[in-house]
Design a protein around this motif. Structure first.
Motif, PDB file in Angstrom:
ATOM      1  N   ALA A  27       0.817  -1.213   0.000  1.00 26.17           N
ATOM      2  CA  ALA A  27       0.000   0.000   0.000  1.00 26.17           C
ATOM      3  C   ALA A  27       0.853   1.267   0.000  1.00 26.17           C
ATOM      4  O   ALA A  27       0.344   2.358   0.119  1.00 26.17           O
ATOM      5  CB  ALA A  27      -0.917   0.011   1.227  1.00 26.17           C
ATOM      6  N   ASP A  28       2.178   1.088  -0.124  1.00 21.65           N
ATOM      7  CA  ASP A  28       3.097   2.222  -0.128  1.00 21.65           C
ATOM      8  C   ASP A  28       2.920   3.075   1.119  1.00 21.65           C
ATOM      9  O   ASP A  28       2.984   4.289   1.079  1.00 21.65           O
ATOM     10  CB  ASP A  28       2.918   3.061  -1.393  1.00 21.65           C
ATOM     11  N   GLY A  29       2.678   2.393   2.224  1.00 20.68           N
ATOM     12  CA  GLY A  29       2.527   3.092   3.496  1.00 20.68           C
ATOM     13  C   GLY A  29       3.861   3.216   4.206  1.00 20.68           C
ATOM     14  O   GLY A  29       4.884   2.732   3.742  1.00 20.68           O
ATOM     15  N   GLN A  30       3.837   3.850   5.353  1.00 21.20           N
ATOM     16  CA  GLN A  30       5.037   4.037   6.150  1.00 21.20           C
ATOM     17  C   GLN A  30       4.785   3.510   7.555  1.00 21.20           C
ATOM     18  O   GLN A  30       3.884   3.995   8.247  1.00 21.20           O
ATOM     19  CB  GLN A  30       5.401   5.513   6.213  1.00 21.20           C
ATOM     20  N   VAL A  31       5.554   2.506   7.968  1.00 20.27           N
ATOM     21  CA  VAL A  31       5.443   1.998   9.330  1.00 20.27           C
ATOM     22  C   VAL A  31       6.034   3.047  10.257  1.00 20.27           C
ATOM     23  O   VAL A  31       7.182   3.451  10.095  1.00 20.27           O
ATOM     24  CB  VAL A  31       6.164   0.641   9.484  1.00 20.27           C
ATOM     25  N   THR A  32       5.232   3.520  11.197  1.00 19.91           N
ATOM     26  CA  THR A  32       5.675   4.569  12.108  1.00 19.91           C
ATOM     27  C   THR A  32       6.071   4.019  13.470  1.00 19.91           C
ATOM     28  O   THR A  32       6.744   4.709  14.233  1.00 19.91           O
ATOM     29  CB  THR A  32       4.588   5.647  12.277  1.00 19.91           C
ATOM     30  N   ALA A  33       5.671   2.786  13.776  1.00 16.67           N
ATOM     31  CA  ALA A  33       6.101   2.102  15.001  1.00 16.67           C
ATOM     32  C   ALA A  33       6.031   0.608  14.735  1.00 16.67           C
ATOM     33  O   ALA A  33       4.947   0.060  14.544  1.00 16.67           O
ATOM     34  CB  ALA A  33       5.220   2.476  16.185  1.00 16.67           C
ATOM     35  N   ALA A  34       7.193  -0.014  14.684  1.00 16.41           N
ATOM     36  CA  ALA A  34       7.235  -1.456  14.456  1.00 16.41           C
ATOM     37  C   ALA A  34       6.561  -2.175  15.617  1.00 16.41           C
ATOM     38  O   ALA A  34       6.556  -1.693  16.750  1.00 16.41           O
ATOM     39  CB  ALA A  34       8.679  -1.918  14.319  1.00 16.41           C
ATOM     40  N   ALA A  35       5.993  -3.334  15.318  1.00 18.98           N
ATOM     41  CA  ALA A  35       5.331  -4.124  16.364  1.00 18.98           C
ATOM     42  C   ALA A  35       6.370  -4.658  17.331  1.00 18.98           C
ATOM     43  O   ALA A  35       7.480  -5.020  16.939  1.00 18.98           O
ATOM     44  CB  ALA A  35       4.549  -5.265  15.733  1.00 18.98           C
ATOM     45  N   ASP A  36       6.016  -4.680  18.592  1.00 18.42           N
ATOM     46  CA  ASP A  36       6.879  -5.272  19.599  1.00 18.42           C
ATOM     47  C   ASP A  36       6.219  -6.544  20.100  1.00 18.42           C
ATOM     48  O   ASP A  36       5.062  -6.791  19.850  1.00 18.42           O
ATOM     49  CB  ASP A  36       7.155  -4.300  20.734  1.00 18.42           C
ATOM     50  N   ARG A  37       6.962  -7.347  20.783  1.00 21.34           N
ATOM     51  CA  ARG A  37       6.444  -8.612  21.308  1.00 21.34           C
ATOM     52  C   ARG A  37       6.634  -8.651  22.818  1.00 21.34           C
ATOM     53  O   ARG A  37       7.541  -9.304  23.311  1.00 21.34           O
ATOM     54  CB  ARG A  37       7.134  -9.798  20.648  1.00 21.34           C
ATOM     55  N   PRO A  38       5.759  -7.947  23.537  1.00 23.99           N
ATOM     56  CA  PRO A  38       5.891  -7.963  24.993  1.00 23.99           C
ATOM     57  C   PRO A  38       5.490  -9.323  25.564  1.00 23.99           C
ATOM     58  O   PRO A  38       4.755 -10.081  24.935  1.00 23.99           O
ATOM     59  CB  PRO A  38       4.906  -6.877  25.438  1.00 23.99           C
ATOM     60  N   GLU A  39       6.015  -9.621  26.735  1.00 27.14           N
ATOM     61  CA  GLU A  39       5.636 -10.867  27.406  1.00 27.14           C
ATOM     62  C   GLU A  39       4.149 -10.867  27.755  1.00 27.14           C
ATOM     63  O   GLU A  39       3.492 -11.887  27.716  1.00 27.14           O
ATOM     64  CB  GLU A  39       6.474 -11.056  28.666  1.00 27.14           C
ATOM     65  N   GLN A  40       3.629  -9.692  28.128  1.00 29.74           N
ATOM     66  CA  GLN A  40       2.218  -9.547  28.452  1.00 29.74           C
ATOM     67  C   GLN A  40       1.698  -8.279  27.790  1.00 29.74           C
ATOM     68  O   GLN A  40       2.456  -7.373  27.478  1.00 29.74           O
ATOM     69  CB  GLN A  40       2.011  -9.456  29.956  1.00 29.74           C
ATOM     70  N   GLY A  41       0.402  -8.217  27.596  1.00 29.78           N
ATOM     71  CA  GLY A  41      -0.210  -7.033  27.004  1.00 29.78           C
ATOM     72  C   GLY A  41      -0.387  -7.164  25.509  1.00 29.78           C
ATOM     73  O   GLY A  41      -0.072  -8.190  24.915  1.00 29.78           O
ATOM     74  N   ASP A  42      -0.899  -6.108  24.912  1.00 28.87           N
ATOM     75  CA  ASP A  42      -1.197  -6.114  23.489  1.00 28.87           C
ATOM     76  C   ASP A  42       0.074  -6.084  22.656  1.00 28.87           C
ATOM     77  O   ASP A  42       1.071  -5.473  23.024  1.00 28.87           O
ATOM     78  CB  ASP A  42      -2.050  -4.902  23.109  1.00 28.87           C
ATOM     79  N   HIS A  43       0.013  -6.726  21.525  1.00 29.03           N
ATOM     80  CA  HIS A  43       1.077  -6.702  20.513  1.00 29.03           C
ATOM     81  C   HIS A  43       0.554  -5.783  19.413  1.00 29.03           C
ATOM     82  O   HIS A  43      -0.494  -6.053  18.826  1.00 29.03           O
ATOM     83  CB  HIS A  43       1.308  -8.122  19.989  1.00 29.03           C
ATOM     84  N   SER A  44       1.219  -4.669  19.172  1.00 31.95           N
ATOM     85  CA  SER A  44       0.688  -3.725  18.192  1.00 31.95           C
ATOM     86  C   SER A  44       1.799  -2.963  17.492  1.00 31.95           C
ATOM     87  O   SER A  44       2.928  -2.889  17.966  1.00 31.95           O
ATOM     88  CB  SER A  44      -0.274  -2.740  18.853  1.00 31.95           C
ATOM     89  N   GLY A  45       1.439  -2.423  16.341  1.00 28.03           N
ATOM     90  CA  GLY A  45       2.320  -1.569  15.562  1.00 28.03           C
ATOM     91  C   GLY A  45       1.471  -0.531  14.853  1.00 28.03           C
ATOM     92  O   GLY A  45       0.235  -0.615  14.855  1.00 28.03           O
ATOM     93  N   HIS A  46       2.127   0.446  14.249  1.00 30.41           N
ATOM     94  CA  HIS A  46       1.409   1.555  13.627  1.00 30.41           C
ATOM     95  C   HIS A  46       1.965   1.851  12.241  1.00 30.41           C
ATOM     96  O   HIS A  46       3.162   1.698  12.008  1.00 30.41           O
ATOM     97  CB  HIS A  46       1.555   2.819  14.491  1.00 30.41           C
ATOM     98  N   PHE A  47       1.085   2.279  11.339  1.00 26.12           N
ATOM     99  CA  PHE A  47       1.534   2.748  10.038  1.00 26.12           C
ATOM    100  C   PHE A  47       0.633   3.871   9.548  1.00 26.12           C
ATOM    101  O   PHE A  47      -0.475   4.061  10.043  1.00 26.12           O
ATOM    102  CB  PHE A  47       1.616   1.611   9.011  1.00 26.12           C
ATOM    103  N   THR A  48       1.149   4.622   8.594  1.00 25.86           N
ATOM    104  CA  THR A  48       0.392   5.679   7.935  1.00 25.86           C
ATOM    105  C   THR A  48       0.237   5.274   6.475  1.00 25.86           C
ATOM    106  O   THR A  48       1.222   4.928   5.816  1.00 25.86           O
ATOM    107  CB  THR A  48       1.131   7.029   8.036  1.00 25.86           C
ATOM    108  N   ASP A  49      -0.996   5.296   5.973  1.00 18.90           N
ATOM    109  CA  ASP A  49      -1.232   4.905   4.588  1.00 18.90           C
ATOM    110  C   ASP A  49      -0.923   6.077   3.650  1.00 18.90           C
ATOM    111  O   ASP A  49      -0.682   7.203   4.106  1.00 18.90           O
ATOM    112  CB  ASP A  49      -2.633   4.329   4.406  1.00 18.90           C
ATOM    113  N   PRO A  50      -0.904   5.829   2.336  1.00 15.64           N
ATOM    114  CA  PRO A  50      -0.555   6.892   1.383  1.00 15.64           C
ATOM    115  C   PRO A  50      -1.478   8.109   1.434  1.00 15.64           C
ATOM    116  O   PRO A  50      -1.081   9.204   1.036  1.00 15.64           O
ATOM    117  CB  PRO A  50      -0.656   6.199   0.023  1.00 15.64           C
TER     118      PRO A  50
END
Length: 61
Positions: A27-50
Motif C-alpha cells: 500500500a506504499d505506506g510508512q510503518v511509524t512504530a514497528a510491532a513489539d512482542r511484549p511478554e504480556q499485554g497487546d502486541h501492536s504496531g502503527h503505520f500511515t497509509d498513502p
C-alpha cells in the motif's frame, strides 16, 4: 497527532507483523512504530497509509 486513528484487530501476533509488512510494501505506506512482542499485554504496531490515515494494528496477547 491526528484527530482519528483507525484500528484493526488481528487474530494473532504473526498476523500483526504480516499486515504491517504488507501495508508498507503493497500500500506504499510508512510503518511509524514497528510491532513489539511484549511478554504480556497487546502486541501492536502503527503505520500511515498513502492518504495520510494513521492505523494501529493490534492483537491481544
Amino acid at each position: 497527532m491526528p484527530g482519528v486513528i483507525l484500528s484493526h484487530t488481528a487474530a494473532t501476533r504473526d498476523d500483526v507483523d504480516t499486515l504491517l509488512t504488507a501495508a508498507a510494501a503493497l500500500a506504499d505506506g510508512q510503518v511509524t512504530a514497528a510491532a513489539d512482542r511484549p511478554e504480556q499485554g497487546d502486541h501492536s504496531g502503527h503505520f500511515t497509509d498513502p492518504d495520510g490515515h494513521h492505523w494501529t494494528i493490534t492483537t491481544r496477547a
